[in-house]
Design an enzyme around this catalytic site. Structure first.
Site, PDB file in Angstrom:
ATOM      1  N   HIS A  43      61.208  78.417  14.896  1.00 55.34           N
ATOM      2  CA  HIS A  43      61.173  79.381  16.194  1.00 55.34           C
ATOM      3  C   HIS A  43      59.700  79.922  16.274  1.00 55.34           C
ATOM      4  O   HIS A  43      58.696  79.469  15.671  1.00 55.34           O
ATOM      5  CB  HIS A  43      61.907  80.654  15.528  1.00 55.34           C
ATOM      6  CG  HIS A  43      62.356  81.706  16.360  1.00 55.34           C
ATOM      7  ND1 HIS A  43      63.085  81.393  17.761  1.00 55.34           N
ATOM      8  CD2 HIS A  43      62.003  83.221  16.334  1.00 55.34           C
ATOM      9  CE1 HIS A  43      63.140  82.556  18.420  1.00 55.34           C
ATOM     10  NE2 HIS A  43      62.796  83.506  17.633  1.00 55.34           N
ATOM     11  N   CYS A  98      62.890  79.221  22.464  1.00 53.86           N
ATOM     12  CA  CYS A  98      61.763  80.110  22.188  1.00 53.86           C
ATOM     13  C   CYS A  98      60.327  79.970  22.555  1.00 53.86           C
ATOM     14  O   CYS A  98      59.744  81.093  22.720  1.00 53.86           O
ATOM     15  CB  CYS A  98      62.197  80.279  20.623  1.00 53.86           C
ATOM     16  SG  CYS A  98      62.001  78.610  19.954  1.00 53.86           S
ATOM     17  N   ASP A 103      60.091  89.592  19.956  1.00 54.88           N
ATOM     18  CA  ASP A 103      60.817  88.314  19.917  1.00 54.88           C
ATOM     19  C   ASP A 103      61.352  88.351  21.260  1.00 54.88           C
ATOM     20  O   ASP A 103      62.522  88.944  21.292  1.00 54.88           O
ATOM     21  CB  ASP A 103      61.750  88.063  18.814  1.00 54.88           C
ATOM     22  CG  ASP A 103      62.340  86.788  18.760  1.00 54.88           C
ATOM     23  OD1 ASP A 103      61.878  85.812  19.682  1.00 54.88           O
ATOM     24  OD2 ASP A 103      63.075  86.296  17.900  1.00 54.88           O
TER      25      ASP A 103
END
Lengths: 648, 310
Positions: free
Chosen positions: A438, A394, A454
């Site tokens: 995250h 991430c 995202d």
């Protein structure tokens, strides 16, 4: 035995060699005990103990402080039984045991530890009883010890509820309290999240008021990082409350408002985690211009916060210029290939949304893979990641995406926090661990405000939909529990965690604030420590009184003649004659006859009536006569009493 | 059956007469009599020469009972105690020659000098109140009362009685040295043995059994049962003793307490009665956990002090 029980829980916190030595010492002692062997002499023990102490000093670079102190005590505890010959030695061991028991709370405050300590305290008390009571049968000693502990429990409860609270962990020691709190930091550099993801610690727990939103909605917003120096993403000063900021304007597009309570573990920072995007904040918290919830004080102990969030929103259609400027800034001369790619998109596509889509498509269509063990990156980190290594997780994707957007002139920034969590189906409690950490991104679109993007979702959609364990290839290592398979064991674990959550909520989460709530329930508004102490004393007094009453009533269901006889005996005490508990009526009368012949006839009469009533054979009407006669004796005695006291 | 006052008078007479022979030992005399009335057997443990035999003989004479005595030695055989069948040449048949045990009061002197085999022959007879020789069971006379004496087991050449055998004795008393005044009187008047033949029976043998039945009638109230149970339970939980008192010991305690109350001309048992007889009932039945043999009277006193009477 005592030594084993009290040292055992410390083993995981001690250096390996020390655990081994202590274990061997205890084992040797047990062996000697079973074999009735001779205890080693002092000249053998003394160098061993000195060597051990030196080892501890070497290990911790000090003999003072919490951890070396505990290690030293554990070490002594293991060796003291070797020279246990007298009662005093036993006493030392037991007292040391009680102290070591207390030190367990430095490491853990869990429910299992609580029960362990309760059981160990019972054992220690039993050992103490047996040491002083002689060779009593063991079950009896344990019963008695358990009874003692049980009698102590109401007082423990009262002290727990009413003792004035100080902020901080239950057993925290000042210098150690706030170090070693892990969690997200307000910056992101390569590998910073990676370490976090390997940790199985709990970051926070969530109790939803209504149904939990879908997993892909669970973005727990933490710090926003809008400044990049080519290596590390940081929170810039512009995101601090500032006079030039516009107030945050949130327009909700959907109906749904999600209410929930977060039980946040201490992380010693001021920002809170909230479901993207919070509209109602807990008392005392504020929303920064970058929509981060901040509390007034760093979170130094587990705290509850109640929020209300909206999943569908349009935020800050109009944004302050300095924030937008900050959101397009990039380090000069770094990552030329990335800039080139972004500028090519900027030339081809005019709509920022199309550019964003192009970037996501780029991630999806090129050979990017999701892994927690990416290769090292050099100076042009984003370039190397996007065009060479193409392995990351991430933080890489979020960072690279934001860089691309900024290069294309679109305001963008990195948001870090947590995504997902583990729902306990038993009590509906969502547990978010550090491994759920995250990073994602936000871009600002003209007229549409800040939008969450995202990029990780386009490479590894399962990360968002199912959690980190689903997204990773099997070869990547994760904490053992994260990869837990289903079945009864899982259900059992869920149940256990449900119990633990209740414990966290009601026992460990009992902070000054909750204490005030409890007190106001008890009718004490705005108490100061004095009134709390007096309430505590009062409650303890009542508890003591109840316990005494209980034992009293349980013991003494007296027949009427016994009550009257006791009254008589109480009167007799004014004459300097105290009936011993084991003294029968005839013996007492005989003694009175010797010591106070003046009142002997009366006492004799009373004693014979009492003897008839208590031990005689008489029929019922007969016994009534005796009872009356006995009462008359007492009355007569009372008047005599008065007479005598007047005379004296 | 005699009425209680007459009983009491006759018993008081016996005690008074015995106290004229055995000086300064009123408690032990009463205990011995209580033991007889409770149908038990008595063990006297003390040094030689403190009056064990005199006590036994005095009791036998005063109660008008037939008396015999066995001096135990290590070479004594069970047949010496119980009796033996010998072949009668004239009648061409075996004839049983009863042993010393066939008497109403048996003084078994220095019982712990005998071998366990002989000891157990006597103790079995005491328990069963009958003797079986060569397949034929012969009842022992009624009343049957054994007074056994024992030297302190620290002396050499003794076979200490095992626990189970000790339990067969209802009471164990120690005579101890007489106090100064009693000893002076003894010295002035000379030995007691000469007086014994001149003693007249204060009771007829057939009066003993009604007395024993009267003792059984002494009332025990629920409160007293509670007290006895509390005492017995305390012996079982006290770390000072290895084992507590058995139910048989509790029964013995009650029986002796009844007899003690009877001797005090009372119709019901009082806690004081239980307390008075407890040392004699319990001492030889309780072993100390510290390995120092049997419980001492001090242990029993502290036991009594730890149990409230109500």
């Amino acid at each position: 035995m005592v030594a084993v029980v009290t040292t055992l829980p410390h083993i995981e916190n001690l250096p390996g060699w020390l655990s081994l030595v202590c274990g061997m010492a205890l084992f040797a002692r047990a062996w000697l005990w079973l074999r009735n062997g001779r205890l080693p002499r002092w000249w053998l023990l003394a160098p061993l103990v000195l060597a051990g102490a030196a080892g501890i000093a070497w290990q911790y670079h000090s003999m003072f402080g919490r951890d070396p102190g505990i290690a030293l005590l554990v070490f002594f505890m293991a060796f003291k039984p070797m020279e246990m010959t007298t009662r005093r030695d036993g006493m030392v061991i037991i007292m040391l045991g009680f102290f070591l028991l207390l030190t367990h709370y430095f490491d853990t405050e869990g429910i299992a530890a609580g029960f362990w300590i309760l059981a160990s305290a019972t054992l220690l008390t039993a050992a103490l009883l047996r040491m002083y009571g002689g060779a009593q049968p063991i079950p009896g000693v344990f019963r008695y010890s358990a009874l003692l502990i049980a009698q102590a429990l109401p007082f423990a409860l009262i002290l727990f509820l009413l003792f004035p609270r100080v902020e901080g962990p239950l057993w925290g020691m000042p210098q150690d309290t706030y170090t070693g709190l892990s969690g997200l930091t307000e910056q992101m550099s390569p590998g910073s999240l990676n370490n976090l993801i390997l940790s199985h610690d709990i970051a926070f727990g969530v109790q939803f008021e209504t149904d939990m939103p879908g997993r892909s909605q669970l973005y727990w917003r933490g710090p926003v990082l809008d400044s990049y120096d080519g290596r590390t993403w940081r929170t810039s000063l512009t995101s601090n409350p500032h006079s030039g900021n516009k107030p945050v304007t949130i327009e909700t597009t959907g109906e749904a408002r999600i209410g929930y309570t977060i039980i946040l573990e201490a992380h010693n920072r001021r920002w809170l985690l909230a479901l993207d995007l919070p509209v109602e904040l807990p008392e005392g918290a504020t929303l920064t211009p970058t929509f981060v919830t901040r509390s007034r004080m760093p979170i130094r102990f587990r705290t509850r916060f109640t929020f209300r969030s909206v999943p569908d929103y349009v935020v800050n259609r109009e944004e302050a210029p300095h924030i937008l400027q900050q959101a397009v800034r990039l380090p000069l001369r770094l990552n030329p290939r990335t800039r080139e790619l972004a500028e090519s998109w900027q030339r081809e596509l005019t709509d920022p949304e199309q550019i964003s889509a192009a970037a996501l498509r780029f991630f999806r269509e090129e050979k990017f893979s999701y892994t927690l063990n990416p290769p090292q990156l050099g100076a042009n980190a984003v370039d190397e990641f996007l065009f060479d290594t193409r392995q990351g997780f991430c933080e890489h994707y979020a960072g690279a995406y934001v860089t691309l957007m900024r290069a294309a002139g679109i305001p963008a920034r990195v948001v870090i926090g947590y995504q997902g969590g583990e729902l306990n189906p038993v009590d509906g409690y969502l547990k978010v661990r550090q491994s759920d950490a995250h990073a994602w991104s936000e871009i600002w679109l003209e007229g549409k405000g800040w939008k969450r993007v995202d990029p990780t979702a386009s490479i590894a959609p399962s990360r968002i939909e199912q959690g980190i364990e689903a997204a990773l290839p099997e070869s990547d290592s994760l904490p053992a529990l994260t990869r837990f398979d289903g079945g009864w064991l899982l259900r059992l674990r869920y149940r256990w965690e449900a119990v633990n959550n209740t414990w966290d909520l009601w026992v460990l989460g009992y902070n000054p604030e909750r204490q005030l709530e409890t007190l106001s329930l008890l009718g004490m508004e705005d108490p100061d420590w004095r009134s709390m102490v007096s309430a505590m004393m009062l409650a303890s007094g009542i508890a003591l009184f109840l316990i005494v009453c209980w034992t009293f009533f349980r013991r003494t269901k007296f027949a009427p003649e016994v009550r009257i006889w006791r009254r008589l005996c109480a009167r007799l005490e004014r004459f300097g004659i105290r009936r011993a508990p084991w003294e029968g009526p005839l013996d007492l009368a005989a003694r009175v006859a010797r010591e106070r012949p003046d009142i002997a006839p009366l006492i004799n009469r009373a004693a014979s009536h009492f003897a008839e009533l208590r031990y005689g054979t008489g029929p019922l009407e007969h016994s009534r006569e005796h009872l009356h006669a006995l009462r008359d004796c007492v009355k007569e005695f009372a008047s005599l009493n008065l007479h005598h006291s007047l005379r004296h | 059956m005699l009425s209680t006052p007459t009983h009491a008078a006759s018993v008081a007479d016996v005690i008074a007469a015995a106290n004229r022979i055995i000086l300064g030992k009123d408690g032990q005399v009463r205990l011995a009599l209580a033991c007889l009335l409770a149908r038990g057997h008595l063990l006297i443990e003390d040094l030689p020469g403190v009056g064990k035999t005199t006590l036994a003989q005095t009791l036998a004479r005063l109660l008008g009972l037939q008396f015999s005595r066995i001096q135990f030695t290590s070479d004594m055989l069970p047949a010496d105690v119980i009796g033996v069948s010998i072949y009668d040449r004239e009648r061409n048949a075996f004839r049983f020659l009863p042993g010393a045990i066939f008497s109403q009061v048996l003084l078994a002197d220095e019982i712990n000098r005998a071998t366990p085999k002989t000891q157990s022959a006597l103790l079995e007879a005491m328990e069963e109140r009958q003797v079986t020789v060569e397949g034929e069971t012969r009842p022992l006379p009624e009343p049957f009362f054994v007074i056994a004496t024992q030297n302190p087991s620290t002396q050499i050449g003794t076979f200490p009685l095992p626990e189970s055998q000790l339990d067969r004795f209802l009471l164990r008393v120690e005579l101890g040295y007489p106090d100064r005044a009693a000893e002076r009187e003894l010295l002035e008047s000379g030995g007691r043995r000469d007086v014994l033949p001149a003693l007249t029976a204060r009771l007829a043998p057939e009066q003993i059994v009604p007395l024993q039945q009267a003792v059984d009638q002494i009332h025990v109230s629920p409160a007293l049962f509670d007290y006895v149970q509390a005492l017995v339970e305390t012996t079982r939980t006290r770390p000072r003793f290895i084992h507590g008192l058995s139910p048989r010991a509790a029964l013995a305690l009650l029986a002796v307490a009844r007899a003690w109350a009877f001797l005090a001309s009372r119709k019901m048992v009082m806690p004081e009665d239980v307390q008075a007889v407890l040392p004699s009932v319990a001492c030889h039945r309780l072993q100390l956990a510290d390995g120092n043999g049997h419980a001492r009277p001090e242990d029993i006193a502290s036991l009594i002090r730890s149990v409230p009477v109500m």
